[in-house]
Structures are given as structure tokens and as C-alpha cells.
Design a protein around this motif. Structure first.
Motif, PDB file in Angstrom:
ATOM      1  N   ARG A   1      22.054 -15.246  -6.146  1.00  0.00           N
ATOM      2  CA  ARG A   1      20.598 -15.389  -6.260  1.00  0.00           C
ATOM      3  C   ARG A   1      20.182 -16.803  -5.843  1.00  0.00           C
ATOM      4  O   ARG A   1      20.765 -17.782  -6.291  1.00  0.00           O
TER       5      ARG A   1
ATOM      6  N   ASP B   1       9.041 -14.886  -3.175  1.00  0.00           N
ATOM      7  CA  ASP B   1      10.435 -14.852  -2.734  1.00  0.00           C
ATOM      8  C   ASP B   1      11.426 -15.065  -3.874  1.00  0.00           C
ATOM      9  O   ASP B   1      12.625 -15.257  -3.626  1.00  0.00           O
ATOM     10  N   ALA B   2      10.965 -15.022  -5.112  1.00  0.00           N
ATOM     11  CA  ALA B   2      11.898 -15.088  -6.244  1.00  0.00           C
ATOM     12  C   ALA B   2      12.795 -13.854  -6.218  1.00  0.00           C
ATOM     13  O   ALA B   2      12.305 -12.724  -6.206  1.00  0.00           O
ATOM     14  N   ASP B   3      14.118 -14.056  -6.178  1.00  0.00           N
ATOM     15  CA  ASP B   3      15.020 -12.910  -6.066  1.00  0.00           C
ATOM     16  C   ASP B   3      15.666 -12.531  -7.400  1.00  0.00           C
ATOM     17  O   ASP B   3      16.449 -11.587  -7.473  1.00  0.00           O
TER      18      ASP B   3
ATOM     19  N   ARG C   1      14.946  -7.944  -5.038  1.00  0.00           N
ATOM     20  CA  ARG C   1      14.752  -8.739  -6.251  1.00  0.00           C
ATOM     21  C   ARG C   1      15.379  -8.016  -7.432  1.00  0.00           C
ATOM     22  O   ARG C   1      15.268  -6.794  -7.551  1.00  0.00           O
TER      23      ARG C   1
END
Length: 366
Positions: A106, A151-153, A181
Motif C-alpha cells: 500500500r 488515490d488513497a489505496d 483500494r
């Protein structure tokens, strides 16, 4: 522009010059002999016979290694999932450690705060750089999905959230799920929630199998008073859970804990949880009414779980005086997004609440 706004909001995770919260501090550190415990959110009633009996029965068969097959099937049936979508853990805390260690790929993990600190602590211990999205107390700590960077995975959020006791709407949480995600929803206190006309747990995602990358974290230690036994589980996609299981020690969940998981997944247990949640709601309303009648005390948001978060100027001093007078409450300044003027108070029976608020009123009037 939209992405830049999210980035700025995610980075606004701390006040310049402010001390970093102690993520390793938990409510049990507040408790000591002779104090009435309003700091730990574990129900104190003894386990019913249908739970205590199966746990005790395993004590004659501890020479055999634990076999999670039956417990896994029971939990899966409760949530209308196949067994491969269940991973049993030694409490919810182990689940956070597995997620942090197994998901080393991540690139932008985000934790929505204020919330239980173990997910962030586990991520940091595993080498992740964690960003925080801080919810606004002026808005009742409600979640706006646009606050989370696109774009937070890896995104972690509690529901209902500890310590705010806020229950986020399921559609709002579902809006955070997307391909690529992993969305971790901590539902350790989901079985404490209730709503008029809703037969089950309002806003829970535990039965949702259509959301990509969803992992639901559950605990059986709160309602049933099993914190010392350590039992919880994760719900999610088989491939992802297999990846997490590969990071788990052999025989991580003991035979007595497996017996508890099986019993707590039964229709008898689910019905009992609903009854307990209904009584809890009435006891919580009583606590909120008593607290809001006190000068300077503000109850945060609309509490939905087994605890209430309050804002009180000079709370650090008040907490110290409460300890002197025999009461333990949870300090708030160890939660990111809060500070020294916040306290968390566990919901107890009305007699305990009345005694506590009488003492608190005396302190505030002094």
C-alpha cells in the motif's frame, strides 16, 4: 483541483507544535483497584449459560490443537457468507496487525480520526507512512467521503467510531469503496447499535459482498465481556483474507475462543445482542440527559454505541479529581483530532450513571 483539496485536508492531521498523541494508550490504563470503571467499553455482566458452558467444556480438551473449521462456518452463516470470506483472529487488534504487515504494497494509507488508535499504530509499526483525515467536532464528527484522498489505496474508519460514538450511514461508507483500494471498516461495536424499525445492526457492512476491497473487522469481546479471551474476525474477499492468513501465526485462536465464536454466532446470541443493544440505548439516553444538564459539558455528535464523548474545558483536571473520588474515565488527548478537553465515558446502568454525574456535578460546582 479536487485532488489538491483532498491532499491538503489529509495533510492537516496535526496542529503545528502540538504533541503527538500516545497511540499506545488505552482505557484499561485508566483503571485501578477501588475505581468505578467508566473508562473501558466492555460490558461487565457475566456471560450467559449458552456462552459460558461451551467455553468451559473446552477446558477438558486442551491437549488437542485448535481447529477453526466449525467456528469459521458458524460466523460465515451468521453473515450469509461462505467460510472462505471469514478469518478468525485473536481479537480485532490482531486483525489490524495482519492488515498492516500483509499489505506492505500500500502506497497511501489513510486513517480517519478520531478513532481507535491501534490501526494506525499497527501500520506505523509495520513501516507505513500514515496520513490522517480529521473529522470536525463542530460537524458532529460526520464523514464526508470527499475528505478522503482519491488515490488513497488503504482507508481505515470505525463504525460506530471509538471514541466519538458516531454511527456513519452505510451508503456514506460504501462510497469510499473502489477498485484498487482496500477499505477497512472497524465494526468492533456494531452489535451495540440499534435503530427503530431496523431488525439488525443499522449501517453495518458486515453482510455486504458487493463492495470491492472491503474488509470488515469485528470483535466479540465487548458485548460479551470476553476481552481476556481475545476473539474477533475479519470479513472480506477470499484472496485478500488468504493473504492475511499467511501472515498469521499457526493456531492463533485458542480452542476456548473458537467455542465462544461459535456460540456468539448462533441465533440465540444474535437475539440476545439485539435485546442488550435496546437496553443500552435507553441507558445511553439517560447518561446523555444527565451529562447535558451539567454546566460546561457538551456531548459530541449523536452517540450510538456503548460510550459517550464529551467536551469539557479543564477536562484533564476534572479527570484527576474524579480519580481521587473513585471514578475512572478515559482521557481524550491520546486520540488524534482531540485534545485535553475531551473525555470518553462508558455507558453503565442508570444507578451508576446517577452516582457518577452527581460526583461530576459537585466537581464542576466547586
Amino acid at each position: 483541483m479536487h485532488g489538491e483539496r483532498n491532499d491538503d485536508q489529509a495533510r492537516s492531521s496535526a496542529t503545528p507544535g502540538a504533541a503527538e498523541p500516545d497511540l499506545g494508550h488505552h482505557g484499561d490504563a485508566e483503571v485501578a483497584d477501588g475505581l468505578v470503571d467508566l473508562a473501558v467499553n466492555v460490558r461487565r455482566a457475566p456471560p450467559p449459560a449458552w456462552l459460558a458452558g461451551p467455553i468451559a467444556a473446552t477446558l477438558t480438551d486442551l491437549a488437542r490443537y485448535p481447529d477453526p473449521t466449525g467456528a469459521r462456518a458458524a460466523v460465515a452463516a451468521r453473515h450469509r457468507r461462505p467460510p472462505e470470506e471469514v478469518l478468525l483472529t485473536a481479537g480485532a487488534a490482531e486483525g489490524f496487525v495482519l492488515l498492516a504487515r500483509a499489505l506492505s504494497d500500500r502506497r497511501r494509507p489513510v486513517v480517519v480520526h478520531p478513532q481507535f488508535t491501534e490501526p494506525e499504530a499497527a501500520l506505523r509499526a509495520a513501516g507505513h507512512t500514515v496520513e490522517r483525515v480529521l473529522l470536525d467536532p463542530a460537524d458532529g464528527f460526520r464523514l464526508d467521503p470527499d475528505r478522503v484522498p482519491a488515490d488513497a489505496d488503504l482507508v481505515v474508519i470505525g463504525n460506530p467510531t471509538n471514541p466519538t460514538s458516531v454511527l456513519h450511514p452505510a451508503p456514506v461508507l460504501a462510497a469510499l469503496a473502489r477498485p484498487g483500494r482496500i477499505l477497512v471498516v472497524d465494526e468492533a461495536f456494531a452489535d451495540t447499535t440499534t435503530a427503530p424499525g431496523v431488525p439488525g445492526e443499522p449501517e453495518s457492512l458486515a453482510d455486504r459482498r458487493d463492495l470491492p476491497g472491503l474488509v470488515v473487522v469485528r470483535s466479540l469481546t465487548k458485548t460479551w465481556g470476553l476481552a481476556g479471551l481475545r476473539i474477533g474476525y475479519l470479513l472480506g474477499e477470499p484472496a485478500l483474507l488468504a493473504r492475511l492468513a499467511a501472515a498469521q501465526p499457526l493456531w492463533a485462536v485458542s480452542t476456548p475462543a473458537l467455542a465462544a465464536a461459535t456460540a456468539c454466532a448462533s441465533p440465540t446470541a444474535v437475539a440476545a445482542e439485539r435485546a442488550i443493544a435496546t437496553q443500552l440505548a435507553a441507558d445511553r439516553d439517560h447518561l446523555v440527559a444527565r451529562l447535558t444538564a451539567l454546566p460546561g459539558v457538551r456531548v459530541a455528535g449523536r452517540p450510538a454505541s456503548a460510550f459517550v464523548l464529551i467536551h469539557l474545558p479543564g477536562a484533564a483536571r476534572v479527570r484527576a479529581v474524579l480519580r481521587e473520588r473513585g471514578w475512572a474515565v478515559r482521557r481524550g488527548d491520546t486520540f488524534p483530532g482531540l485534545g485535553p478537553d475531551w473525555l470518553r465515558v462508558a455507558v453503565r446502568d442508570r444507578a451508576t450513571t446517577d452516582a457518577f454525574t452527581d460526583v461530576l456535578a459537585g466537581i464542576l460546582e466547586a
